[in-house]
Design an enzyme around this catalytic site. Structure first.
Site: not given
Length: 191
Positions: A113, A16, A21, A65
């Protein structure tokens, strides 16, 4: 001494790193690096404490996360006794063009989210956010791949300018206040 909680949203793990993101992590990294700090692993986050101009910045990159960011946010806000208005959450935003950043004292999670979880944990959307426009330059049905993807080579120089500007937003929020910071940051245009 005024205290601020700076929360960069992202996902842990090499796959990631430096994706759209994870821009929240990259901005917090740049702020900590500029001020000569370093991160250590602590409860629910990587954390760095920066002292600058008589202020303390508790900078976190949640290790929970993205979808459980609220847990880390709330833990550190409570532990460090920081008022919610002295927090700043840095997040990627598909709805904003790449040329823009946007600072707001409150506002919806816009389907993000990480923000959704923070809002659920706080029971409110009234916490300051710095939205980093990532644009929506992806084919239909490829949103997830785009968001979790790396920047295009031609975007790199704009991204660097925007990261620098976001570091300044963090500093300005603590020195001139959120309202004046919004007036400056929200009018910027990055080419």
């Amino acid at each position: 001494m005024s205290k601020y909680l700076i929360v960069g949203l992202g996902n842990i793990g090499a796959e990631y790193a430096h994706t759209r993101h994870n821009i929240g992590f990259d901005v917090v990294d740049a702020f900590v690096q500029k001020h000569g700090g370093s991160f250590k692993i602590d409860r629910l986050a990587e954390i760095a404490e920066i002292r600058w101009k008589g202020r303390i910045f508790v900078c976190i990159k949640p290790t929970t996360y993205m979808n459980l960011s609220g847990k880390s946010f709330k833990y550190w806000m409570d532990k460090e006794k920081i008022a919610v208005e002295n927090t700043l959450t840095i997040v990627d935003d598909l709805a904003l063009p790449l040329s823009k950043i946007r600072v707001r004292p409150s506002g919806s999670d816009a389907g993000h989210n990480g923000l959704k979880d923070i809002q659920a944990v706080l029971g409110s959307d009234k916490y300051p956010k710095l939205r980093f426009g990532i644009g929506n330059n992806y084919p239909k049905g490829m949103q997830v791949e785009f968001v979790l993807g790396k920047w295009f080579p031609e975007e790199t120089s704009v991204i660097q300018k925007k990261i620098t500007a976001c570091v300044e937003v963090i500093e300005q929020m603590a020195t001139i206040g959120l309202e004046k910071t919004m007036n400056l940051a929200n009018n910027l245009n990055f080419e």
